[in-house]
Write a protein that holds these residues in place. Structure first.
Motif, PDB file in Angstrom:
ATOM      1  N   ARG A 183       0.818  -1.207   0.000  1.00  0.00           N
ATOM      2  CA  ARG A 183       0.000   0.000   0.000  1.00  0.00           C
ATOM      3  C   ARG A 183       0.858   1.266   0.000  1.00  0.00           C
ATOM      4  O   ARG A 183       0.450   2.292  -0.567  1.00  0.00           O
ATOM      5  CB  ARG A 183      -0.968  -0.035   1.189  1.00  0.00           C
ATOM      6  CG  ARG A 183      -2.117  -1.016   0.939  1.00  0.00           C
ATOM      7  CD  ARG A 183      -2.905  -1.367   2.184  1.00  0.00           C
ATOM      8  NE  ARG A 183      -4.095  -2.148   1.833  1.00  0.00           N
ATOM      9  CZ  ARG A 183      -4.098  -3.433   1.532  1.00  0.00           C
ATOM     10  NH1 ARG A 183      -2.970  -4.121   1.544  1.00  0.00           N
ATOM     11  NH2 ARG A 183      -5.215  -4.059   1.219  1.00  0.00           N
ATOM     12  N   THR A 227       1.642   1.704  -3.660  1.00  0.00           N
ATOM     13  CA  THR A 227       0.556   2.272  -4.466  1.00  0.00           C
ATOM     14  C   THR A 227       0.391   3.759  -4.195  1.00  0.00           C
ATOM     15  O   THR A 227      -0.017   4.512  -5.099  1.00  0.00           O
ATOM     16  CB  THR A 227      -0.773   1.532  -4.248  1.00  0.00           C
ATOM     17  OG1 THR A 227      -1.152   1.586  -2.868  1.00  0.00           O
ATOM     18  CG2 THR A 227      -0.670   0.087  -4.704  1.00  0.00           C
ATOM     19  N   ALA A 264       0.581   6.511  -7.143  1.00  0.00           N
ATOM     20  CA  ALA A 264      -0.376   7.584  -7.372  1.00  0.00           C
ATOM     21  C   ALA A 264       0.340   8.917  -7.569  1.00  0.00           C
ATOM     22  O   ALA A 264       0.014   9.689  -8.487  1.00  0.00           O
ATOM     23  CB  ALA A 264      -1.365   7.664  -6.212  1.00  0.00           C
ATOM     24  N   PHE A 291      -5.653   4.522  -5.551  1.00  0.00           N
ATOM     25  CA  PHE A 291      -5.557   3.069  -5.386  1.00  0.00           C
ATOM     26  C   PHE A 291      -6.300   2.600  -4.140  1.00  0.00           C
ATOM     27  O   PHE A 291      -6.871   1.501  -4.140  1.00  0.00           O
ATOM     28  CB  PHE A 291      -4.090   2.636  -5.343  1.00  0.00           C
ATOM     29  CG  PHE A 291      -3.414   2.692  -6.684  1.00  0.00           C
ATOM     30  CD1 PHE A 291      -3.593   1.679  -7.621  1.00  0.00           C
ATOM     31  CD2 PHE A 291      -2.604   3.766  -7.033  1.00  0.00           C
ATOM     32  CE1 PHE A 291      -2.986   1.732  -8.863  1.00  0.00           C
ATOM     33  CE2 PHE A 291      -1.984   3.825  -8.273  1.00  0.00           C
ATOM     34  CZ  PHE A 291      -2.178   2.813  -9.197  1.00  0.00           C
ATOM     35  N   ASP A 292      -6.310   3.412  -3.077  1.00  0.00           N
ATOM     36  CA  ASP A 292      -7.042   3.025  -1.869  1.00  0.00           C
ATOM     37  C   ASP A 292      -8.502   2.736  -2.186  1.00  0.00           C
ATOM     38  O   ASP A 292      -9.098   1.783  -1.662  1.00  0.00           O
ATOM     39  CB  ASP A 292      -6.964   4.130  -0.822  1.00  0.00           C
ATOM     40  CG  ASP A 292      -5.561   4.340  -0.285  1.00  0.00           C
ATOM     41  OD1 ASP A 292      -4.728   3.420  -0.447  1.00  0.00           O
ATOM     42  OD2 ASP A 292      -5.296   5.417   0.279  1.00  0.00           O
ATOM     43  N   ARG A 301      -9.736   1.607  -4.819  1.00  0.00           N
ATOM     44  CA  ARG A 301      -9.868   0.399  -5.637  1.00  0.00           C
ATOM     45  C   ARG A 301      -9.307  -0.831  -4.932  1.00  0.00           C
ATOM     46  O   ARG A 301      -9.253  -1.913  -5.522  1.00  0.00           O
ATOM     47  CB  ARG A 301      -9.161   0.627  -6.979  1.00  0.00           C
ATOM     48  CG  ARG A 301      -9.869   1.661  -7.845  1.00  0.00           C
ATOM     49  CD  ARG A 301      -8.967   2.302  -8.881  1.00  0.00           C
ATOM     50  NE  ARG A 301      -9.740   3.213  -9.742  1.00  0.00           N
ATOM     51  CZ  ARG A 301     -10.086   4.455  -9.391  1.00  0.00           C
ATOM     52  NH1 ARG A 301      -9.731   4.933  -8.193  1.00  0.00           N
ATOM     53  NH2 ARG A 301     -10.782   5.219 -10.213  1.00  0.00           N
ATOM     54  N   CYS A 302      -8.918  -0.649  -3.669  1.00  0.00           N
ATOM     55  CA  CYS A 302      -8.282  -1.754  -2.931  1.00  0.00           C
ATOM     56  C   CYS A 302      -8.816  -1.891  -1.516  1.00  0.00           C
ATOM     57  O   CYS A 302      -8.125  -2.453  -0.651  1.00  0.00           O
ATOM     58  CB  CYS A 302      -6.765  -1.534  -2.877  1.00  0.00           C
ATOM     59  SG  CYS A 302      -5.944  -1.544  -4.483  1.00  0.00           S
ATOM     60  N   SER A 320      -9.211  -5.659  -1.326  1.00  0.00           N
ATOM     61  CA  SER A 320      -8.281  -6.167  -2.337  1.00  0.00           C
ATOM     62  C   SER A 320      -8.069  -7.681  -2.241  1.00  0.00           C
ATOM     63  O   SER A 320      -8.047  -8.261  -1.148  1.00  0.00           O
ATOM     64  CB  SER A 320      -6.919  -5.467  -2.178  1.00  0.00           C
ATOM     65  OG  SER A 320      -5.981  -5.950  -3.111  1.00  0.00           O
ATOM     66  N   ILE A 342      -1.788  -5.468  -9.210  1.00  0.00           N
ATOM     67  CA  ILE A 342      -1.250  -4.108  -9.202  1.00  0.00           C
ATOM     68  C   ILE A 342       0.244  -4.110  -8.933  1.00  0.00           C
ATOM     69  O   ILE A 342       1.033  -3.557  -9.698  1.00  0.00           O
ATOM     70  CB  ILE A 342      -1.988  -3.253  -8.155  1.00  0.00           C
ATOM     71  CG1 ILE A 342      -3.472  -3.130  -8.513  1.00  0.00           C
ATOM     72  CG2 ILE A 342      -1.350  -1.867  -8.042  1.00  0.00           C
ATOM     73  CD1 ILE A 342      -4.310  -2.468  -7.433  1.00  0.00           C
ATOM     74  N   THR A 374      -1.640  -2.822 -13.415  1.00  0.00           N
ATOM     75  CA  THR A 374      -0.951  -1.544 -13.554  1.00  0.00           C
ATOM     76  C   THR A 374      -0.546  -1.282 -14.998  1.00  0.00           C
ATOM     77  O   THR A 374      -0.644  -0.152 -15.493  1.00  0.00           O
ATOM     78  CB  THR A 374       0.272  -1.506 -12.632  1.00  0.00           C
ATOM     79  OG1 THR A 374      -0.145  -1.772 -11.291  1.00  0.00           O
ATOM     80  CG2 THR A 374       0.945  -0.151 -12.669  1.00  0.00           C
ATOM     81  N   GLY A 416      -6.018  -5.698  -5.999  1.00  0.00           N
ATOM     82  CA  GLY A 416      -7.156  -4.805  -6.144  1.00  0.00           C
ATOM     83  C   GLY A 416      -8.481  -5.508  -5.900  1.00  0.00           C
ATOM     84  O   GLY A 416      -8.555  -6.737  -5.798  1.00  0.00           O
TER      85      GLY A 416
END
Length: 347
Positions: free
Chosen positions: A156, A159, A163, A173-174, A176-177, A180, A214, A253, A289
């Motif tokens: 994390r 990610t 970003a 990303f948070d 979308r995860c 996850s 990801i 990704t 994800g």
């Protein structure tokens, strides 16, 4: 040109560096993602006792009798439990037929995030978010789960860096995860007693593949075996720096960035020393994800010179096709771009 995996210290993101320090890290990660797709990460903050505990747990489990380990197998669609030697073929996840189907001789044990880990999410599939199957090995669950938590934190952190490097909102990303598909795959590259593998042929520890999601956080022994495909189609040996974690990108990704950032092909070819395979261990934490997240190309990565290469697909659909190849022997026909790179490489 000499192949090199960039070494990057992410301490400014782990311990609260200045905006300028974080910007320098994000720029270095962007360069690594554009040119190699792999990087060596220092300053990750995983305590040595945690990685030592993981290694001890792996040794204890993989040291069991093969029949005992086979008692922890699950159906191919359940990404948990034990995979014996020669029960998978990673190249089939790209639609590439190996000389021998199900030829990869590694053995593995998988654990992952379960539905109960995401109480805020409703109706999560018992297949995608399956319960873990913990072996009856003293200390295994606690030692593995301690490492799982640390690897998840590092993933994390990466990610968040992604970003920033891509000019996205910090929470991109948070969002979308938050449920996850996270899996830790512990791999053992050694031949258990009773395993029949010819050592004088084209020995494959783990076939050519890209990772599915990801980002991957990889702990590994400093033993040769991991090979990465470069832009010239050549395979290059990669070993982790002392105390470093290897980081590589996955297909999600690459799709998001329209291949501005690459999901790099890699494989494992452990060395044979004095007629035996030199043992190698690794543990790959896959941060993939949310299963229902739709992977659509970022608008900033599409222009007249870079048309959109991919149709939208959910994370779950993409990973299901890849797993059907590697674990169930169903050739993945939706990975044409990746399979072309394998076929064009210097095998």
């Amino acid at each position: 040109m000499t192949f090199e995996v960039p070494a990057i210290d992410i301490t400014p993101y782990v311990r609260g560096g200045s905006a300028e320090e974080r910007a320098a890290v994000a720029a270095a990660v962007d360069h690594a993602c554009r040119t190699v797709g792999f990087m060596q990460i220092h300053g990750h903050g995983i305590p040595s006792p945690v990685t030592e505990g993981l290694a001890a747990a792996m040794d204890a489990f993989f040291g069991l009798d093969l029949d005992a380990k086979k008692g922890y197998r699950t159906p191919p669609e359940i990404n948990r439990g034990y995979s014996p030697p020669k029960s998978e073929s990673l190249s089939l996840s790209l639609g590439v037929e190996s000389a021998t189907r199900m030829n990869d001789f590694f053995e593995a044990f998988n654990v992952g995030a379960t539905a109960s880990d995401y109480p805020h999410a409703c109706d999560l599939s018992p297949i995608d978010y399956a319960d873990n199957l913990w072996p009856d090995v003293p200390g295994f669950e606690s030692q593995v789960w301690a490492y799982f938590g640390e690897a998840a934190r590092v993933a994390r952190t990466m990610t968040r860096i992604f970003a920033d490097a891509l000019g996205l909102a910090p929470t991109f990303f948070d969002e979308r995860c938050d449920h996850s598909l996270d899996v830790l795959r512990m791999n053992n590259y050694a031949l258990p007693p009773g395993t029949n593998v010819e050592l004088d042929g084209d020995l494959t520890g783990m076939g050519e593949h890209t990772d599915f999601g990801i980002v991957t956080v990889l702990w590994a022994d400093r033993v040769k075996g991991l090979q990465v495909l470069d832009s010239e189609g050549r395979w290059n040996d990669v070993q982790p720096d002392e105390g470093a974690m290897l980081i590589n990108l996955g297909d999600v990704t690459a799709r998001l960035t329209n291949e501005r950032w690459m999901s790099t092909l890699h494989r494992v070819k452990p060395p044979v020393v004095n007629g035996t395979i030199e043992r190698r261990r690794s543990a790959a934490f896959f941060h993939d994800g949310n299963v229902d997240t739709v992977i659509s190309t970022l608008p900033s990565c599409v222009d007249a010179d870079h048309p959109d290469l991919y149709e939208p697909v959910t994370v779950g659909e993409h990973i299901a096709a890849k797993l059907a190849g590697s674990r169930a022997g169903v050739r993945n026909l939706g990975a044409g771009r990746e399979s072309a790179r394998v076929l064009a490489s210097e095998r």
